[in-house]
Design a protein around this motif. Structure first.
Motif, PDB file in Angstrom:
ATOM      1  N   GLY A  93     -77.676  29.289  10.843  1.00 25.68           N
ATOM      2  CA  GLY A  93     -77.529  29.044  12.198  1.00 25.68           C
ATOM      3  C   GLY A  93     -77.362  30.721  13.095  1.00 25.68           C
ATOM      4  N   ASN A  94     -77.966  31.666  11.945  1.00 24.37           N
ATOM      5  CA  ASN A  94     -77.053  32.877  12.054  1.00 24.37           C
ATOM      6  C   ASN A  94     -78.536  34.137  12.399  1.00 24.37           C
ATOM      7  N   LEU A  95     -79.105  35.145  12.918  1.00 17.17           N
ATOM      8  CA  LEU A  95     -79.795  36.319  12.471  1.00 17.17           C
ATOM      9  C   LEU A  95     -79.152  37.477  11.722  1.00 17.17           C
ATOM     10  N   VAL A  96     -79.443  37.007  10.666  1.00 19.42           N
ATOM     11  CA  VAL A  96     -79.123  37.631   9.965  1.00 19.42           C
ATOM     12  C   VAL A  96     -79.460  39.625   9.387  1.00 19.42           C
ATOM     13  N   GLU A  97     -81.230  39.638   9.720  1.00 17.44           N
ATOM     14  CA  GLU A  97     -81.513  41.172   9.711  1.00 17.44           C
ATOM     15  C   GLU A  97     -82.745  40.573  11.299  1.00 17.44           C
ATOM     16  N   GLU A  98     -83.625  42.088  11.249  1.00 16.23           N
ATOM     17  CA  GLU A  98     -84.023  41.792  12.108  1.00 16.23           C
ATOM     18  C   GLU A  98     -85.067  43.330  12.044  1.00 16.23           C
ATOM     19  N   THR A  99     -86.188  43.314  11.306  1.00 17.80           N
ATOM     20  CA  THR A  99     -86.530  44.856  12.025  1.00 17.80           C
ATOM     21  C   THR A  99     -88.227  44.639  10.817  1.00 17.80           C
ATOM     22  N   SER A 100     -89.274  45.317  10.716  1.00 15.73           N
ATOM     23  CA  SER A 100     -90.452  44.921  10.763  1.00 15.73           C
ATOM     24  C   SER A 100     -90.927  44.579   9.573  1.00 15.73           C
ATOM     25  N   THR A 101     -92.465  43.981   8.961  1.00 16.07           N
ATOM     26  CA  THR A 101     -92.465  43.095   8.357  1.00 16.07           C
ATOM     27  C   THR A 101     -93.104  44.506   6.601  1.00 16.07           C
ATOM     28  N   THR A 102     -93.104  45.625   7.237  1.00 16.32           N
ATOM     29  CA  THR A 102     -93.121  46.499   6.547  1.00 16.32           C
ATOM     30  C   THR A 102     -91.202  47.035   5.597  1.00 16.32           C
ATOM     31  N   GLU A 103     -90.531  47.397   6.759  1.00 18.20           N
ATOM     32  CA  GLU A 103     -89.367  46.568   5.601  1.00 18.20           C
ATOM     33  C   GLU A 103     -88.416  46.101   5.515  1.00 18.20           C
ATOM     34  N   ILE A 104     -88.989  44.766   5.663  1.00 22.91           N
ATOM     35  CA  ILE A 104     -88.228  43.754   5.413  1.00 22.91           C
ATOM     36  C   ILE A 104     -88.873  43.551   3.739  1.00 22.91           C
ATOM     37  N   PHE A 105     -89.932  43.886   3.198  1.00 24.50           N
ATOM     38  CA  PHE A 105     -89.816  43.672   2.011  1.00 24.50           C
ATOM     39  C   PHE A 105     -89.816  45.165   1.493  1.00 24.50           C
ATOM     40  N   ASN A 106     -89.882  45.762   1.891  1.00 23.74           N
ATOM     41  CA  ASN A 106     -89.460  47.459   0.862  1.00 23.74           C
ATOM     42  C   ASN A 106     -88.093  47.491   1.005  1.00 23.74           C
ATOM     43  N   ASP A 107     -87.563  47.426   2.086  1.00 25.59           N
ATOM     44  CA  ASP A 107     -86.092  47.997   2.151  1.00 25.59           C
ATOM     45  C   ASP A 107     -85.463  46.852   2.863  1.00 25.59           C
ATOM     46  N   PRO A 108     -84.876  45.533   2.378  1.00 24.10           N
ATOM     47  CA  PRO A 108     -84.022  44.891   2.844  1.00 24.10           C
ATOM     48  C   PRO A 108     -82.606  44.998   2.806  1.00 24.10           C
ATOM     49  N   LYS A 109     -81.594  44.620   3.593  1.00 29.31           N
ATOM     50  CA  LYS A 109     -80.850  45.436   3.686  1.00 29.31           C
ATOM     51  C   LYS A 109     -79.708  44.031   3.113  1.00 29.31           C
ATOM     52  N   HIS A 110     -79.792  43.090   4.653  1.00 27.81           N
ATOM     53  CA  HIS A 110     -78.998  42.096   3.696  1.00 27.81           C
ATOM     54  C   HIS A 110     -78.507  41.268   2.724  1.00 27.81           C
ATOM     55  N   PRO A 111     -77.619  40.817   1.916  1.00 34.16           N
ATOM     56  CA  PRO A 111     -77.406  40.641   1.189  1.00 34.16           C
ATOM     57  C   PRO A 111     -78.453  39.643   1.002  1.00 34.16           C
ATOM     58  N   TYR A 112     -78.525  38.443   1.674  1.00 33.48           N
ATOM     59  CA  TYR A 112     -79.710  37.395   1.941  1.00 33.48           C
ATOM     60  C   TYR A 112     -80.930  37.967   1.564  1.00 33.48           C
ATOM     61  N   THR A 113     -81.505  38.160   2.577  1.00 34.74           N
ATOM     62  CA  THR A 113     -82.469  38.958   2.826  1.00 34.74           C
ATOM     63  C   THR A 113     -82.844  39.522   1.162  1.00 34.74           C
ATOM     64  N   VAL A 114     -81.858  40.582   0.475  1.00 30.84           N
ATOM     65  CA  VAL A 114     -82.742  40.925  -0.738  1.00 30.84           C
ATOM     66  C   VAL A 114     -82.874  39.562  -2.108  1.00 30.84           C
ATOM     67  N   GLY A 115     -82.060  38.765  -1.889  1.00 32.31           N
ATOM     68  CA  GLY A 115     -81.827  37.367  -3.410  1.00 32.31           C
ATOM     69  C   GLY A 115     -83.473  36.882  -2.439  1.00 32.31           C
ATOM     70  N   LEU A 116     -83.453  36.337  -0.828  1.00 33.14           N
ATOM     71  CA  LEU A 116     -84.515  36.132  -0.762  1.00 33.14           C
ATOM     72  C   LEU A 116     -85.463  36.805  -1.290  1.00 33.14           C
ATOM     73  N   MET A 117     -85.819  38.180  -1.171  1.00 29.28           N
ATOM     74  CA  MET A 117     -87.429  38.514  -1.478  1.00 29.28           C
ATOM     75  C   MET A 117     -86.905  38.925  -3.051  1.00 29.28           C
ATOM     76  N   ASN A 118     -86.062  39.030  -4.249  1.00 32.17           N
ATOM     77  CA  ASN A 118     -86.144  38.650  -5.488  1.00 32.17           C
ATOM     78  C   ASN A 118     -86.203  37.375  -5.716  1.00 32.17           C
ATOM     79  N   SER A 119     -86.107  36.141  -4.863  1.00 37.65           N
ATOM     80  CA  SER A 119     -86.304  35.015  -5.428  1.00 37.65           C
ATOM     81  C   SER A 119     -88.097  34.949  -5.038  1.00 37.65           C
ATOM     82  N   VAL A 120     -88.952  35.589  -4.437  1.00 36.32           N
ATOM     83  CA  VAL A 120     -90.410  35.280  -5.048  1.00 36.32           C
ATOM     84  C   VAL A 120     -91.023  36.103  -5.737  1.00 36.32           C
ATOM     85  N   PRO A 121     -92.073  35.666  -6.480  1.00 36.32           N
ATOM     86  CA  PRO A 121     -92.990  36.410  -7.105  1.00 36.32           C
ATOM     87  C   PRO A 121     -93.778  37.485  -6.168  1.00 36.32           C
TER      88      PRO A 121
END
Lengths: 522, 331, 357
Positions: free
Chosen positions: A424-452
């Protein structure tokens, strides 16, 4: 055909088309209040594709449904915040809609104001489908099973485009030799084949005789005699004029014109109400009352006619709308649109249904499309086609898209900017390239590490991680940052205060105390 | 395009299936929370308690089997001479609701009628349910020919209006049993006839549930572990069928009471000659009807109200239970 | 085109059920001791010698000296030829089929009037209530449905008599007739006496067609109470169903789509919710018809009207039970219900584009 050619990618310079500010949506259930959205804010600019991503139950769909103000009530309600669509705040009369008394988690008394809700719905019905459209996850459920596809698309067209359709009909009716002379002069002054075609195209769409475009093309190709061409065109149009009662057309046009006026006045009234200008509000209120009385008196007979035999009296409009419906169906790559237009939803495949849904959403040329997991229920090959259509439409007519998905691959493919949602919260917002290359929020980082990922080479990076713990129960969400019980980097402050979404670098916003100590004030 | 993201699936241990008893308790708790359902439960309980008391201690309520005989004695044995008299408080509680045809006091007559109506209706519904469950589950579980046969038979039962069927079955059954000198009273006969035509409802209901249970994982597991078919039906299918059947029973009880009363009202019970006469609500209304043309309304009105309150009570209780058991309604 | 095949297929499915129905009535008849069955073929006034002959004839006719399956074929043959046996009661004496022909029109008049009236009331009322779940009007509708649903129909009829009945109720001698008394009998209706055309055999409709307003009025006021009570009794179920359908449909996804398109609230209900909600209601009509046919029997009994219901009851309430009368009326009611269900299914298939085979 839709012929807007806007410069699409001028994002940052323009004004945002949708602004969501501190949106709070809750559901009142027998087990307690589900705090589905807790102050969500973001902006979407015209022509961009904005992705919302997150686990199921994180509030993505609630966000999109809230923007359309389609939260089912009961059990849900938008409790606060602002949603600007094309600079109009659709929640400006939120306070007047209902009185809510929260005694305890399970005991909530809601007293809805019938009158305010009626006005609110009237306004929203002019905004929904007109300024903003939506397509849903399961097209089979989202289409009315007992209505033909064409009728469903036509309904949308007839709701919002009556004025332009009647203008077309009136213009066609008044087509005279002056117009024809002008057209022939234009045509003769041009030798380039393509440009001639363009002139013909403009001519037919100007006078609403698109169905004759092809015959007109061949006629002009094969004949050099201007007067012959002219008489042929007159004949064609004459054929179309038959059985059309022009008085009725103009009456209907007027009726809808006044209804539009009424809508504008109501908007102004609400605006005045919000800013507290009582004098203006009262003045507008009187104007609305007078106009409403005027419409009721003057068009009483017409309304009865339309109520009793709408199909009959609206026939010329329906004919025009049907033609547009077929055009829309071919725009979304449906083969044999003339057949599909008359078929029922169950006769189409899932992919075709979703295309029909998109065609329906495009009916009134909206600037923004909300796509709520549009491909989740479809099979893989169809998914790709649907995504391609959405992408094409975005590029072709500059339609903005709010794209909701749980699929990171789709995000990577489609979106310009991404918002990541958690509980229910927006935790991070950025461009698509940034989100894949440089995720900041620990949740986003976890999200990125969970996909091949194909772009990670090193052994260590290939290993897939999961985020420990489970999605929190939103009836009793964790205090402070809602992610802190699952966060590897959780600090003391995380459970005490809620981090604010702050811009830590240009175009990159994060809500986490690792990057900023700003917290939200209650 | 389609990528599976493990964390998007909710992790954690799968919830274990709760035992049925606990499920039932939870259901009842929710039912009792609702004021309307609670009212239904109270009404139903009061009626059953009254009926039970009447059966166990007929001397206190002055009713029980053979009530009319005793009442006639009370009246001095003048059958047919008594003109119904209006409700009065002067002559004791037997006369609070007035008297009906043959000057029989209504209050005790209604109380003993409750015992007949409720007792037989409950018997019909329960027996119908047991037969229906057995036939429905087994035929659906075994499938093929038996399932098809069951469906066709229920089709036939469904193709005749229920009341017509009840009339025909009662008549023919009572005639042939009376010929065979079977020691049976009129009420039991009607009950048997109604059971014969009532079980298909439950057979159909349990059939659909059985089919869904049959295709579920835990049945596959049971089959794989070598459990027999009969055992499977009893240990896995029937427990799953019970709670919807229970709801259905509570919904049907009202209808059956009404049908039982209607059949009696039409005078089918008297086709068989019974020596010991016990009133039944439908019969009471039928008897009270005699004086309706001269404007004496209470012998018709009062027994009907007793019937109405009971069926309303049972129905709201059944509705409440269905709403709770219906997963759609459980938010 | 496709619909035609669907109808044919649906018709073929009917055959085994019909066969089962005949089998059921056959079983009912054979549940009676054979001697009693034969006795119903022997006339009361016959001499001893004639009795022996009649007995022999009856045995031969029923095929009692043959095995049961053959007996069933005899029975089946009879039914195919429209021979449902004979009944002797004070209400009616003669062939069962003749009785049905004579008394059916009245029952049909009652049922058709009820069905039309209840649909006319239920659709607008049900959609109105269904569009406003949990509102005061919904609560009233629920209480009404529950109350009527819980009432025995004969009691409801008696209650109506107590309130509206002639000389009993609050309207005194201006009240409505509570029995067949004063109903134009066959000897008083000119077109029946003179054997002129009787297009529908229903008195009210025929009187209107003949332009005889006096008889039409008399027939009409005799219809009001019975039709009113029957309508109330099926209205309860119908209202509940339509309401549930409306609430269910309103929660469906395509209604959300309609709103998302900007369809005004009124049109959402009218165009999208109502049709989809009413469609399944068509299927309940078959179910309601079953209740209605049962109710007709009771209503005819309470109001002392001369229709199929009274014929059915006459077969069992006389001194001797008329077995062929019982079997014949059961069979006939079964066939009526089956035909209704067939029509309902076809109409449903016609209305709902999703059902086409």
């Amino acid at each position: 055909m839709i012929t807007q050619e806007e410069n699409v990618k001028e994002i940052s310079a323009s004004k945002p088309y949708i602004v969501v500010k501190d949106l709070v949506t809750q559901f009142f259930t027998s087990k307690g209040i589900v705090k589905a959205l807790d102050k969500v804010s973001f902006e979407i600019y015209p022509g961009e594709i904005y992705g919302l991503v997150g686990e199921s139950g994180c509030g993505k769909s609630v966000t999109s449904t809230s923007i359309m103000d389609l939260i089912p009530d009961p059990p849900g309600r938008i409790m606060g915040g602002e949603i600007y669509i094309d600079s109009f705040n659709i929640l400006s009369d939120l306070r007047s809609l209902a009185k809510i008394r929260i005694k305890s988690e399970t005991e909530v008394k809601i007293k809805r104001s019938k009158r305010a809700n009626k006005r609110h719905n009237e306004i929203l019905s002019q905004i929904r489908g007109n300024k903003i459209s939506m397509i849903f996850q399961e097209p089979f459920l989202a289409l009315n099973p007992t209505m033909r596809i064409g009728d469903q698309i036509m309904e949308s067209i007839l709701l919002h485009n009556i004025l332009s359709i009647s203008d077309g009909i009136i213009k066609r009716h008044n087509l005279n030799s002056n117009d024809l002379d002008k057209f022939m002069k234009n045509l003769n002054g041009e030798n380039d084949h393509l440009k001639r075609k363009k002139i013909i195209n403009n001519f037919v769409s100007e006078f609403g005789i698109q169905e004759f475009e092809e015959s007109l093309n061949s006629l002009i190709e094969n004949s050099t005699d201007d007067s012959y061409v002219k008489t042929e065109i007159i004949n064609m149009v004459q054929e179309n004029k038959k059985n059309i009662d022009m008085k009725l057309i103009s009456e209907i046009r007027e009726y809808y014109y006044y209804k539009n006026q009424l809508f504008q006045l109501t908007l102004e009234e609400i605006q005045a109400e919000r800013t507290g200008e009582t004098a203006i509000r009262n003045q507008k209120h009187e104007q609305i009352k007078a106009l409403r009385r005027y419409i009721n008196n003057k068009y009483f007979v017409l309304r009865m006619k339309l109520r009793l035999a709408e199909k009959h009296y609206m026939a010329p409009f329906r004919k025009e709308a049907r033609r547009r419906a077929i055009e829309l169906l071919s725009l979304v790559n449906i083969a044999g649109p003339e057949i599909v237009v008359d078929s029922y939803p169950h006769e189409l495949s899932g992919g075709m249904q979703q295309r029909a849904m998109i065609a329906m959403a495009l009916a009134s040329n909206p600037k923004m499309l909300i796509a709520d997991e549009p491909t989740t229920a479809l099979d893989v090959t169809t998914q790709a086609q649907i995504l391609e259509i959405i992408k094409d439409l975005n590029e072709l007519i500059g339609m903005g898209v709010l794209f909701i998905t749980h699929d990171l691959a789709v995000i990577a493919e489609m979106c310009d900017r991404v918002g990541v949602m958690y509980a229910g919260n927006l935790v991070e917002e950025t461009s698509t390239t940034e989100i894949f290359n440089d995720p900041k929020h620990p949740y986003t980082v976890g999200l990125m590490n969970s996909v091949p990922r194909a772009d990670r080479k090193r052994e260590k990076e290939i290993r897939l991680d999961t985020i420990p713990g489970t999605v929190p129960n939103l009836i009793t969400p964790p205090s402070g940052c809602r992610f802190h019980p699952r966060c590897k980097f959780a600090m003391d402050i995380c459970s005490l205060k809620k981090p604010k979404l702050v811009e830590i670098s240009p175009q990159h916003k994060v809500a986490c105390f690792l990057y900023s100590d700003e917290s939200e004030v209650d | 395009m389609q990528s599976t993201i493990s964390i998007f699936k909710r992790s954690g241990v799968q919830k274990k299936r709760r035992p049925k008893v606990e499920d039932f308790q939870a259901t009842m708790k929710l039912v009792l929370k609702n004021k309307v359902s609670l009212t239904g439960l109270i009404i139903t309980s009061v009626y059953f308690i009254l009926a039970l008391m009447d059966y166990v201690y007929p001397q206190y309520l002055g009713a029980g089997p053979g009530v009319v005989t005793s009442m006639l004695r009370f009246n001095g044995g003048f059958l047919g001479q008594g003109f119904p008299s209006g409700p009065t408080l002067a002559k004791g509680w037997w006369y609070y609701l007035g008297t009906t045809y043959a000057n029989i006091p209504l209050f005790p007559a209604i109380l003993s009628a409750l015992y007949i109506d409720l007792g037989y209706s409950l018997m019909i519904v329960l027996s119908g349910a047991v037969i229906g469950i057995l036939i429905g589950t087994f035929s659906a579980y075994y499938g093929g020919f038996w399932d098809e046969l069951m469906m066709r038979i229920t089709d036939i039962f469904y193709s005749i209006p229920f009341l017509i069927m009840a009339i025909a079955f009662t008549t023919i059954l009572s005639y042939s049993l009376a010929k065979a000198h079977a020691p049976i009273n009129g009420f039991s006969l009607i009950a048997i006839a109604l059971i014969i035509i009532w079980w298909p409802t439950y057979a159909r209901l349990t059939r659909s549930i059985t089919l869904s249970v049959k295709s579920s994982r835990f049945i596959e597991a049971a089959i794989a572990s070598g459990s027999s078919k009969v055992r499977n039906v009893f240990t896995h299918v029937i427990p799953n069928v019970l709670s919807p059947v229970f709801v259905q029973i509570s919904l049907d009880l009202g209808s059956i009471v009404l049908i039982f009363a209607t059949v009696e009202y039409l005078g089918l019970g008297s086709v068989i000659k019974v020596t010991q006469y016990t009133p039944e609500l439908g019969e009471l209304i039928s008897a009270g009807q005699t004086y309706l043309p001269v404007g004496i309304w209470w012998p018709v009105f009062v027994p009907g109200i007793f019937l109405l309150i009971f069926t309303v009570g049972v129905n709201i209780l059944g509705d409440g239970m269905r709403d709770v058991l219906d997963p759609k309604m459980r938010r | 085109m496709e619909l035609r095949y669907y109808i044919i297929r649906r018709f073929l499915i009917l055959i085994p059920t019909l066969f089962g129905l005949v089998l059921l009535t056959f079983i009912l008849l054979r549940a009676i001791p054979t001697s009693d069955l034969i006795a119903s073929f022997i006339s009361q006034k016959a001499t001893a010698q004639e009795r022996v002959i009649e007995k022999q004839q009856a045995i031969a006719y029923l095929g009692l000296n043959q095995p049961l399956p053959v007996q069933f074929l005899y029975y089946l043959n009879d039914i195919i030829h429209g021979n449902l046996g004979v009944m002797y009661t004070s209400f009616y004496t003669g062939p069962v089929m003749g009785g049905i022909e004579r008394f059916l029109p009245y029952t049909l008049e009652l049922s058709i009037a009820t069905v039309i009236l209840s649909i006319l009331i239920a659709i607008p009322l049900g959609t109105y209530i269904g569009a406003r779940p949990n509102s005061p009007s919904d609560a009233i509708g629920r209480i009404f449905s529950l109350g009527v649903y819980a009432m025995p129909i004969f009691w409801l009829a008696l209650l109506a008599q107590i309130i509206f009945g002639k000389n009993i109720g609050i309207f005194g001698s201006y009240g409505l007739p509570i029995s067949g008394e004063g109903y134009p009998t066959t000897t008083k209706v000119p077109w029946i006496v003179n054997n002129v055309s009787e297009p529908t055999h229903m008195l009210f409709v025929d009187a209107l067609l003949h332009g005889n307003l006096t008889i039409a009025y008399s027939a009409f006021i005799h219809l009001i109470l019975p039709v009113g009570v029957l309508t109330l009794s099926i209205l309860a179920g119908l209202l509940r169903f339509i309401r549930a359908g409306m609430v269910d449909t309103a929660n469906q996804e395509f209604v959300k789509t309609a709103r998302a398109k900007g369809v005004p609230e009124k049109l959402v209900l009218r165009r999208h919710v109502r049709k989809n909600a009413l469609l399944p209601s068509v299927t309940v009509i078959g179910l309601l018809m079953a209740g209605l046919l049962g109710g007709v029997v009771v209503i005819e009994y309470v109001f002392q009207l001369r229709g199929m219901g009274r014929l059915t009851l006459a077969t069992i309430t006389g001194l001797n039970i008329q077995f062929y009368g019982v079997a014949g009326t059961v069979l006939f009611f079964g066939i009526i219900l089956m035909i209704t269900n067939l029509i309902v299914d076809v109409v449903y298939a016609f209305l709902d584009p999703r059902i086409r085979y």
